[in-house]
Design an enzyme around this catalytic site. Sequence first.
Site, mmCIF file in Angstrom:
data_model
loop_
_atom_site.group_PDB
_atom_site.id
_atom_site.type_symbol
_atom_site.label_atom_id
_atom_site.label_comp_id
_atom_site.label_asym_id
_atom_site.label_seq_id
_atom_site.Cartn_x
_atom_site.Cartn_y
_atom_site.Cartn_z
ATOM 1 N N SER A 119 -10.846 40.777 -6.300
ATOM 2 C CA SER A 119 -11.374 39.589 -6.218
ATOM 3 C C SER A 119 -11.888 39.276 -4.885
ATOM 4 C CB SER A 119 -10.199 38.764 -6.638
ATOM 5 O OG SER A 119 -10.600 37.426 -6.537
ATOM 6 N N TYR A 121 -2.428 34.406 -6.981
ATOM 7 C CA TYR A 121 -3.214 35.381 -7.210
ATOM 8 C C TYR A 121 -4.062 36.166 -6.056
ATOM 9 C CZ TYR A 121 -7.833 36.615 -9.464
ATOM 10 O OH TYR A 121 -8.803 37.436 -10.000
HETATM 11 N N1 LIG Z 1 -13.669 36.419 -13.945
HETATM 12 C C1 LIG Z 1 -13.871 36.363 -12.875
HETATM 13 O O1 LIG Z 1 -14.481 35.374 -12.301
HETATM 14 C C2 LIG Z 1 -13.139 37.418 -12.044
HETATM 15 C C3 LIG Z 1 -13.522 37.314 -10.739
HETATM 16 C C4 LIG Z 1 -12.682 38.165 -9.768
HETATM 17 C C5 LIG Z 1 -11.694 39.264 -10.374
HETATM 18 N N2 LIG Z 1 -11.594 39.090 -11.681
HETATM 19 C C6 LIG Z 1 -10.543 39.913 -12.335
HETATM 20 O O2 LIG Z 1 -11.206 40.580 -13.399
HETATM 21 C C7 LIG Z 1 -10.017 41.196 -14.297
HETATM 22 C C8 LIG Z 1 -10.474 40.849 -15.599
HETATM 23 O O3 LIG Z 1 -10.423 39.331 -15.929
HETATM 24 P P1 LIG Z 1 -11.256 38.439 -16.694
HETATM 25 O O4 LIG Z 1 -11.783 37.652 -15.651
HETATM 26 O O5 LIG Z 1 -12.214 39.371 -17.601
HETATM 27 O O6 LIG Z 1 -10.261 37.630 -17.474
HETATM 28 P P2 LIG Z 1 -9.729 37.734 -18.985
HETATM 29 O O7 LIG Z 1 -9.019 36.616 -19.237
HETATM 30 O O8 LIG Z 1 -10.703 37.702 -19.991
HETATM 31 O O9 LIG Z 1 -8.738 39.019 -18.934
HETATM 32 C C9 LIG Z 1 -7.549 38.987 -18.496
HETATM 33 C C10 LIG Z 1 -7.070 40.149 -19.094
HETATM 34 O O10 LIG Z 1 -5.530 40.624 -18.688
HETATM 35 C C11 LIG Z 1 -4.937 41.046 -19.689
HETATM 36 N N3 LIG Z 1 -3.273 40.924 -19.385
HETATM 37 C C12 LIG Z 1 -2.672 40.020 -19.003
HETATM 38 N N4 LIG Z 1 -1.701 40.332 -18.807
HETATM 39 C C13 LIG Z 1 -1.277 41.693 -19.223
HETATM 40 C C14 LIG Z 1 -0.487 42.694 -19.418
HETATM 41 N N5 LIG Z 1 0.835 42.079 -19.046
HETATM 42 N N6 LIG Z 1 -0.369 43.651 -19.740
HETATM 43 C C15 LIG Z 1 -1.870 44.108 -20.079
HETATM 44 N N7 LIG Z 1 -3.051 43.345 -20.017
HETATM 45 C C16 LIG Z 1 -2.807 41.972 -19.780
HETATM 46 C C17 LIG Z 1 -5.388 40.021 -20.845
HETATM 47 O O11 LIG Z 1 -4.838 40.441 -22.037
HETATM 48 C C18 LIG Z 1 -6.760 39.885 -20.683
HETATM 49 O O12 LIG Z 1 -7.421 40.858 -21.573
HETATM 50 C C19 LIG Z 1 -8.652 40.638 -13.719
HETATM 51 O O13 LIG Z 1 -8.331 41.888 -13.037
HETATM 52 C C20 LIG Z 1 -9.149 39.477 -12.929
HETATM 53 O O14 LIG Z 1 -8.415 39.125 -12.045
HETATM 54 C C21 LIG Z 1 -12.065 38.190 -12.556
#
Ligand SMILES: NC(=O)c1ccc[n+]([C@@H]2O[C@H](COP(=O)([O-])OP(=O)(O)OC[C@H]3O[C@@H](n4cnc5c(N)ncnc54)[C@H](O)[C@@H]3O)[C@@H](O)[C@H]2O)c1
Length: 256
Positions: A146, A159
Site C-alpha cells: 500500500s 494498517y
Molecule cells: N483498495 C485500495 O485502494 C487498496 C490500496 C492499497 C492496497 N490495497 C490492498 O489490496 C488488497 C485487496 O483489498 P481490496 O482493496 O480489493 O479490498 P476488499 O475489501 O475487496 O478485499 C479484502 C479481502 O481480504 C479478504 N480477507 C480478509 N480477511 C481474510 C482472512 N482472514 N483470510 C483470507 N482472506 C481474508 C476478504 O475476504 C476480501 O476478499 C488488500 O491487501 C488491501 O490492503 C487496497
Amino acid sequence: MGNLFDLTGKTAVAIGGNSVLGASIAKGLAAQGAKIAIVGRNMEKAEAVTKEIIENGGEAKSFQGDVSSRESIEKLASEIEAWSGGWDILLNAPGKNSATPFFELEMEEWDDIMDVNLKGLVFTIQTFAKRMVEQERKGSIINISSVSSTTPLSKVFTYSASKAGVNSVTQFLAKEFAPYGIRVNAIIPGFFPAEQNRKILSKDRIESIMNHTPMNRFGEPEELQGAAVYLASDKASGFVTGTFLRVDGGFGSMTI
Ligand SMILES: NC(=O)c1ccc[n+]([C@@H]2O[C@H](COP(=O)([O-])OP(=O)(O)OC[C@H]3O[C@@H](n4cnc5c(N)ncnc54)[C@H](O)[C@@H]3O)[C@@H](O)[C@H]2O)c1
C-alpha cells in the site's frame, strides 16, 4: 522476443482472489493463460470470479481459506496441490483496515489486522513457498502492499504498520528465496474504492487523496493487471526481485 507476458502452462494461486483488487489481478493472470486457484473466505465471491474466468475461456477453481489460521492455510495448500500438482505464481491480496484513533486502539483490533495483513502473509508464504522449494519449482510471489507502507497514511495506523511489514517481508524473502529461483516483489496500489476502505473514504478524505494524486482520480482495478502480469512472468521480469512497483497515479511522488 516472443510474448514476454505469456503465462501458459503456469499455475497461479490468488489468495484474496475474491477481493476487488485480487479478483482483477486474477482475471489478468488468467487472460495470459495461467490456470488459477481463486482463494477466498467468502466462497460466493470466489465462485463468481471463477465462473467469469471460465466463461472467458480460462481455467480456474475456487477454494476456501482463512489466512489467519495456520490449519486453514495448510489444508488449502494440500487441496490446491491435489488439483494442480503445484504452483508457479502466488498472489497475496487479503487485507483488513480500520480508522481507529491511536489512543482508542485495542489489542484485539491490532491483532485482527496484523493477523491478516502480516502474520497471515508470512505463514501463507512459508506454507506455499516450502512446497515450491520441495518440488524445485521456480516462480514468482506478488504481495499487495500500500502507499501507506512507505509513508504512513493518517488515521490508518495499524494498517500502515502492517503494510510497512509487508515491504520488509518482501525484501527479506527476495534474498532468502533467490537461491531457489523464486522471486518476491510487491505492488503498491494507490487508491481504489473497495470493501475494506469504503468506511474510511469520507468526502474530506477523498478530496485530500485527490490533492495528492497528480492524475486526480481513483485507480481502476484493471489498471493493476499489467503490473501483476509483468511481475508474474519470468520472461518479462526474470531479474526483478525485492522491488516495489507503484500503481498510484503519482501519489507516491507527491508531498504537498
Ligand atoms: N483498495 C485500495 O485502494 C487498496 C490500496 C492499497 C492496497 N490495497 C490492498 O489490496 C488488497 C485487496 O483489498 P481490496 O482493496 O480489493 O479490498 P476488499 O475489501 O475487496 O478485499 C479484502 C479481502 O481480504 C479478504 N480477507 C480478509 N480477511 C481474510 C482472512 N482472514 N483470510 C483470507 N482472506 C481474508 C476478504 O475476504 C476480501 O476478499 C488488500 O491487501 C488491501 O490492503 C487496497
